[in-house]
Design a protein around this motif. Structure first.
Motif, mmCIF file in Angstrom:
data_model
loop_
_atom_site.group_PDB
_atom_site.id
_atom_site.type_symbol
_atom_site.label_atom_id
_atom_site.label_comp_id
_atom_site.label_asym_id
_atom_site.label_seq_id
_atom_site.Cartn_x
_atom_site.Cartn_y
_atom_site.Cartn_z
ATOM 1 N N PRO A 74 21.649 94.305 85.936
ATOM 2 C CA PRO A 74 23.278 94.927 85.597
ATOM 3 C C PRO A 74 24.216 93.831 85.362
ATOM 4 C CG PRO A 74 22.195 95.814 87.599
ATOM 5 C CD PRO A 74 21.188 94.748 87.358
ATOM 6 N N ALA A 75 24.184 92.606 86.079
ATOM 7 C CA ALA A 75 25.359 91.775 85.671
ATOM 8 C C ALA A 75 25.015 91.135 84.459
ATOM 9 C CB ALA A 75 25.357 90.668 86.988
ATOM 10 N N ALA A 76 23.651 90.845 83.956
ATOM 11 C CA ALA A 76 23.507 90.406 82.804
ATOM 12 C C ALA A 76 23.781 91.278 81.639
ATOM 13 C CB ALA A 76 21.818 89.959 82.698
ATOM 14 N N ALA A 77 23.580 92.417 81.773
ATOM 15 C CA ALA A 77 24.280 93.393 80.718
ATOM 16 C C ALA A 77 25.461 93.296 80.439
ATOM 17 C CB ALA A 77 23.840 94.771 81.468
ATOM 18 N N GLY A 78 26.449 93.023 81.498
ATOM 19 C CA GLY A 78 27.871 92.937 81.153
ATOM 20 C C GLY A 78 27.950 91.489 80.746
ATOM 21 N N ALA A 79 27.260 90.244 81.326
ATOM 22 C CA ALA A 79 27.417 89.326 80.612
ATOM 23 C C ALA A 79 27.293 88.936 79.189
ATOM 24 C CB ALA A 79 26.723 88.166 81.341
ATOM 25 N N LEU A 80 25.930 89.813 78.745
ATOM 26 C CA LEU A 80 25.721 89.803 77.236
ATOM 27 C C LEU A 80 26.716 90.561 76.309
ATOM 28 C CD1 LEU A 80 23.734 89.014 75.154
ATOM 29 C CD2 LEU A 80 22.489 91.111 75.601
ATOM 30 N N ARG A 81 27.283 91.524 76.999
ATOM 31 C CA ARG A 81 28.134 92.398 76.067
ATOM 32 C C ARG A 81 29.518 91.805 76.001
ATOM 33 N NH1 ARG A 81 26.589 97.093 74.480
ATOM 34 N NH2 ARG A 81 24.912 97.803 75.645
ATOM 35 N N GLU A 82 29.889 90.931 77.108
ATOM 36 C CA GLU A 82 31.076 90.170 76.821
ATOM 37 C C GLU A 82 30.945 88.871 75.776
ATOM 38 O OE1 GLU A 82 34.596 88.555 77.324
ATOM 39 O OE2 GLU A 82 34.148 90.339 78.275
ATOM 40 N N LEU A 83 29.615 88.362 75.580
ATOM 41 C CA LEU A 83 29.451 87.356 74.627
ATOM 42 C C LEU A 83 29.552 88.227 73.320
ATOM 43 C CD1 LEU A 83 26.420 85.472 76.312
ATOM 44 C CD2 LEU A 83 28.809 84.600 76.113
ATOM 45 N N VAL A 84 28.899 89.214 73.148
ATOM 46 C CA VAL A 84 28.585 89.864 71.926
ATOM 47 C C VAL A 84 30.196 90.322 71.586
ATOM 48 C CG1 VAL A 84 27.814 92.214 70.596
ATOM 49 C CG2 VAL A 84 26.360 90.627 72.246
ATOM 50 N N ASP A 85 30.974 90.797 72.419
ATOM 51 C CA ASP A 85 32.320 91.152 72.113
ATOM 52 C C ASP A 85 33.085 89.933 71.384
ATOM 53 O OD1 ASP A 85 31.790 93.738 72.719
ATOM 54 O OD2 ASP A 85 33.008 93.738 74.483
ATOM 55 N N ARG A 86 32.815 88.692 71.949
ATOM 56 C CA ARG A 86 33.243 87.337 71.397
ATOM 57 C C ARG A 86 32.697 86.995 70.269
ATOM 58 N NH1 ARG A 86 35.874 83.936 75.505
ATOM 59 N NH2 ARG A 86 36.203 85.323 77.413
ATOM 60 N N GLY A 87 31.668 87.649 69.503
ATOM 61 C CA GLY A 87 31.276 87.310 68.221
ATOM 62 C C GLY A 87 29.772 86.642 68.414
ATOM 63 N N TRP A 88 29.430 86.553 69.642
ATOM 64 C CA TRP A 88 28.128 86.054 69.822
ATOM 65 C C TRP A 88 27.032 86.543 69.237
ATOM 66 C CZ3 TRP A 88 23.298 87.196 71.762
ATOM 67 C CH2 TRP A 88 22.581 86.205 72.452
ATOM 68 N N GLN A 89 25.906 85.644 68.477
ATOM 69 C CA GLN A 89 24.836 85.942 67.892
ATOM 70 C C GLN A 89 23.604 85.193 68.460
ATOM 71 O OE1 GLN A 89 25.118 86.073 63.603
ATOM 72 N NE2 GLN A 89 26.845 87.912 63.713
ATOM 73 N N PRO A 90 22.317 85.735 68.301
ATOM 74 C CA PRO A 90 21.342 84.766 68.851
ATOM 75 C C PRO A 90 21.121 83.671 68.071
ATOM 76 C CG PRO A 90 20.571 87.042 68.534
ATOM 77 C CD PRO A 90 22.071 86.960 67.898
ATOM 78 N N GLY A 91 21.189 82.364 68.709
ATOM 79 C CA GLY A 91 21.078 81.062 68.534
ATOM 80 C C GLY A 91 22.567 80.596 68.176
ATOM 81 N N GLN A 92 23.516 81.314 68.505
ATOM 82 C CA GLN A 92 24.895 80.812 68.242
ATOM 83 C C GLN A 92 25.484 81.215 69.768
ATOM 84 O OE1 GLN A 92 26.677 82.324 64.856
ATOM 85 N NE2 GLN A 92 24.916 82.100 63.542
ATOM 86 N N GLY A 93 26.022 79.923 70.133
ATOM 87 C CA GLY A 93 26.943 80.260 71.665
ATOM 88 C C GLY A 93 26.035 80.101 72.552
ATOM 89 N N PRO A 94 26.173 80.143 73.731
ATOM 90 C CA PRO A 94 25.439 80.008 75.229
ATOM 91 C C PRO A 94 24.202 80.814 75.082
ATOM 92 C CG PRO A 94 27.827 80.562 75.547
ATOM 93 C CD PRO A 94 27.611 80.787 74.371
ATOM 94 N N ALA A 126 27.055 92.879 91.421
ATOM 95 C CA ALA A 126 25.779 93.150 90.761
ATOM 96 C C ALA A 126 25.852 94.314 89.768
ATOM 97 C CB ALA A 126 24.553 93.163 91.672
ATOM 98 N N ASP A 127 26.859 94.213 88.858
ATOM 99 C CA ASP A 127 27.081 95.342 87.991
ATOM 100 C C ASP A 127 27.696 94.612 86.525
ATOM 101 O OD1 ASP A 127 29.922 94.782 88.410
ATOM 102 O OD2 ASP A 127 30.117 96.176 90.041
ATOM 103 N N ALA A 128 27.848 95.466 85.683
ATOM 104 C CA ALA A 128 28.187 95.035 84.358
ATOM 105 C C ALA A 128 29.585 94.380 84.455
ATOM 106 C CB ALA A 128 28.118 96.204 83.326
ATOM 107 N N ALA A 129 30.715 94.963 85.376
ATOM 108 C CA ALA A 129 32.055 94.431 85.339
ATOM 109 C C ALA A 129 32.042 93.085 85.622
ATOM 110 C CB ALA A 129 32.721 95.396 86.126
ATOM 111 N N GLY A 130 31.008 92.734 86.787
ATOM 112 C CA GLY A 130 31.112 91.469 87.479
ATOM 113 C C GLY A 130 30.555 90.369 86.546
ATOM 114 N N GLY A 131 29.512 90.935 85.727
ATOM 115 C CA GLY A 131 29.029 89.857 84.779
ATOM 116 C C GLY A 131 29.877 89.538 83.760
#
Length: 346
Positions: A251-271, A223-228
């Motif tokens: 906390p895990a959601a914060a890490g999950a979203l940052r991982e998506l953003v670092d991959r170029g994710w934007q709202p409406g595009q990607g998971p 339950a932390d950013a690294a885990g997400g």
């Protein structure tokens, strides 16, 4: 002239007993009378003598909460706000909230000391667990308590909880309505009752939609950013990655979203991503997150205070059970599936 209980009662045309019970929040005094007494007490500057109250009632005029150190809750803003709501609710009945910090392995010893010395009139059991030895101890001793969370293995008792199963069901149903079928659940790997309820609600929603749940899409994470972050990496590296993510803690959601953003994710595009938790602004997330959130923390604390006061007023514990419903707060992190899912099952 200092206004005492006798003068306050005379000014209202009520008995001292009724005024005292109204100020203490007892449910056998009507809400209108309680409000009238409190307004008069404030207007006249009445302040009860705590020593006299304790001598007259034989009560400690305090409620206790035992908090193990190292659990992280004392640094959780939501937990602190719950304590604030609880303390404010008790203060209206002229009662104090006493917090006893301890280590996990000495937690039950603190319960023994508090109940033996009658240092408090009731206890709030934080984070109730399955087969909870604290609840079992208090029930054996016949000591008043309200549990924060439900312990399904215990005899009927007073509790306050959030319907976490319904929260996960609401979130999953929203993703299904958006066309998603491969929905991954990322849940805390702490063996908690909350994580188990999130899983149950998620699976119920999938089955109700006629889908066969895929165990490969139900992953545990710290339950932390690294885990997400790490869990999202694993999911996206799969041969059939999910089109939507449901994360059961902020906390895990914060890490999950940052991982998506670092991959170029934007709202409406990607998971798409939905969180079953209160997403604090302190997480500084780059986009407003769609979330299924519990009631406000201060409100939850106030409900806990009401349950404690009603229990001390003599209401049966079995009648003092409050299941709060979470609500969906739309954000920018979920969207309709852009292409039809190819898998037959979720």
């Amino acid at each position: 002239m200092k206004v005492n209980l006798k003068l306050l009662a005379q000014s209202l045309g009520l008995s001292q007993t009724t005024v005292s019970r109204a100020l203490s929040g007892y449910s056998d005094v009507s809400p209108a009378t309680r409000q009238r007494v409190r307004e008069a007490a404030q207007a006249l500057g009445y302040q009860p003598d705590p020593t006299a109250r304790r001598l007259a009632t034989g009560r400690a005029e305090a409620v206790g909460l035992v908090e193990p150190l190292g659990t992280g809750t004392l640094g959780d803003p939501r937990f602190v706000d719950i304590l604030g709501g609880l303390a404010d609710g008790l203060a209206q009945a002229h009662m104090e909230l006493l917090i006893a910090a301890t280590r996990r392995h000495t937690e039950l010893d603190v319960y023994r000391r508090l109940t033996s010395a009658r240092s408090v009139d009731a206890l709030v059991v934080a984070d109730a667990r399955p087969q909870d030895e604290r609840i079992r101890f208090l029930q054996e001793r016949g000591f008043p308590f309200v549990a924060c969370g439900r312990s399904p293995d215990a005899a009927p008792h007073a509790w306050f909880d959030v319907d976490h199963e319904a929260g996960a069901r609401i979130a999953t149903e929203r993703l299904l309505e958006l066309g998603h079928r491969r929905i991954a659940l990322i849940r805390a790997c702490d063996s908690s009752r909350v994580a188990a309820l999130h899983l149950e609600g998620h699976l119920d929603a999938l089955r109700a939609a006629g889908l066969v749940p895929d165990p490969a899409l139900q992953l545990e994470s710290s339950a932390d950013a690294a885990g997400g972050r790490e869990t999202v990496r694993r999911l996206l590296a799969a041969s059939q990655p999910p089109t939507a993510l449901l994360v059961d803690n902020a906390p895990a959601a914060a890490g999950a979203l940052r991982e998506l953003v670092d991959r170029g994710w934007q709202p409406g595009q990607g998971p798409s991503l939905i969180v079953c938790d209160d997403v604090s602004e302190a997480l500084a997330l780059p986009y407003p997150v769609t979330a299924v959130v519990p009631p406000g923390a201060a409100e939850s604390g106030a409900i806990l205070a009401r349950l404690v006061l009603e229990l001390l007023a003599g209401l049966p514990a079995q009648r003092l059970q409050h299941l709060a419903q979470p609500v969906l707060v739309p954000g920018a992190t979920d969207a309709p599936l852009r292409q039809p899912a190819t898998a037959e099952s979720c």
